[in-house]
Scaffold this active site. Sequence first.
Site, PDB file in Angstrom:
ATOM      1  N   CYS A 175       0.840  -1.201   0.000  1.00 20.96           N
ATOM      2  CA  CYS A 175       0.000   0.000   0.000  1.00 20.96           C
ATOM      3  C   CYS A 175       0.878   1.257   0.000  1.00 20.96           C
ATOM      4  CB  CYS A 175      -0.912  -0.039   1.221  1.00 20.96           C
ATOM      5  SG  CYS A 175      -2.102   1.301   1.281  1.00 20.96           S
ATOM      6  N   CYS A 176       1.923   1.264   0.835  1.00 17.64           N
ATOM      7  CA  CYS A 176       2.835   2.418   0.864  1.00 17.64           C
ATOM      8  C   CYS A 176       3.557   2.568  -0.479  1.00 17.64           C
ATOM      9  CB  CYS A 176       3.861   2.275   1.986  1.00 17.64           C
ATOM     10  SG  CYS A 176       3.265   2.774   3.614  1.00 17.64           S
ATOM     11  N   CYS A 184      -1.205   8.385   7.448  1.00 18.67           N
ATOM     12  CA  CYS A 184      -2.516   8.072   6.892  1.00 18.67           C
ATOM     13  C   CYS A 184      -3.488   7.714   8.025  1.00 18.67           C
ATOM     14  CB  CYS A 184      -2.417   6.891   5.936  1.00 18.67           C
ATOM     15  SG  CYS A 184      -1.483   7.256   4.445  1.00 18.67           S
ATOM     16  N   CYS A 219      -3.704   4.136   9.480  1.00 19.14           N
ATOM     17  CA  CYS A 219      -2.454   3.617  10.054  1.00 19.14           C
ATOM     18  C   CYS A 219      -1.907   4.515  11.163  1.00 19.14           C
ATOM     19  CB  CYS A 219      -1.411   3.449   8.957  1.00 19.14           C
ATOM     20  SG  CYS A 219      -1.930   2.318   7.653  1.00 19.14           S
ATOM     21  N   CYS A 276       8.095   3.713   6.438  1.00 19.08           N
ATOM     22  CA  CYS A 276       7.346   4.247   5.306  1.00 19.08           C
ATOM     23  C   CYS A 276       7.778   3.632   3.988  1.00 19.08           C
ATOM     24  CB  CYS A 276       7.563   5.754   5.201  1.00 19.08           C
ATOM     25  SG  CYS A 276       6.794   6.677   6.501  1.00 19.08           S
TER      26      CYS A 276
HETATM   27  S1  SF4 Z   1       0.517   4.535   5.738  1.00 12.49           S
HETATM   28 FE1  SF4 Z   1      -1.107   2.968   5.630  1.00 12.49          FE
HETATM   29  S2  SF4 Z   1      -2.769   3.777   4.304  1.00 12.49           S
HETATM   30 FE2  SF4 Z   1      -0.913   5.075   4.056  1.00 12.49          FE
HETATM   31  S3  SF4 Z   1       0.053   4.292   2.248  1.00 12.49           S
HETATM   32 FE3  SF4 Z   1       1.040   3.252   3.996  1.00 12.49          FE
HETATM   33  S4  SF4 Z   1      -0.153   1.365   4.425  1.00 12.49           S
HETATM   34 FE4  SF4 Z   1      -1.338   2.682   2.989  1.00 12.49          FE
END
Ligand code: SF4
Length: 244
Positions: free
Chosen positions: A119-120, A200, A203, A226
């Site tokens: 996701c990151c 985010c 998270c 991150c």
């Molecule tokens: S912090 Fe969480 S929601 Fe944001 S990009 Fe990374 S995994 Fe995805």
Amino acid sequence: MPLDNLSDRVTSLNEAYKHHSARAVLERALTDSQTGKLTLVSSFGAESVALLHMVSVLDRNLPVLFLDTEMLFAETLTYQMEVAERLHLGDVRVLHPDRDALLARDNEGLLHLSDPDGCCALRKTEPLMRALGEFDGWITGRKQYQGGQRKALPFFEADGDLLKVNPLAHWTRDDVQDYMVENRLPRHPLVAQGYPSIGCAPCTTKVAPGEDPRAGRWRNREKTECGIHFVDGKMVRIPAGAGL
Ligand code: SF4
């Protein structure tokens, strides 16, 4: 003038500016012929406004990259616009995840639950890598006191093919707070609600008194990073709180 080899430049820049203050390092970075074309990458998070203010004083038209992961708190989006206006930042570029990639890999917005690294990568690293393509280097708000790999953070470092500039490397948490007070800078509204480190929304949780300020990032998950850091063009992991 052509830029020298990156590693040589890093060595020479660190040597030349090792006794300089944060502001002086930033000022020199913006004018030294060996730094090339720079951008500031900012999360507009809990402490970001200090470096944004410093940039606004020296060159308010420096490109500022802001990653809208489309998972941020509404308060962050509002704060980003307020700070940009208040500091008269002239070139804030809002980066978004690629539409097609988002549809293909996270259509329901739940990837952070099953694969936070993926996701990151989708929402942060890939858009940032695309945007950094036109620059020779980027400025970050990372600091040594944030610990982990940053305990020996230099002012200048090589990050893949890019120069990375860390003007606040030697600052303490108190230095950041003092700078914000002295310059009457607006605080991210979530700080007062118990969020000393803000990423985010899915998270990030509140942090209890006495807890590590970053304890609220990816709480109860093994992930603490991150992932926005490149070595030889490849992503490697860095701890959370890198200003992103
Ligand atoms: S912090 Fe969480 S929601 Fe944001 S990009 Fe990374 S995994 Fe995805």
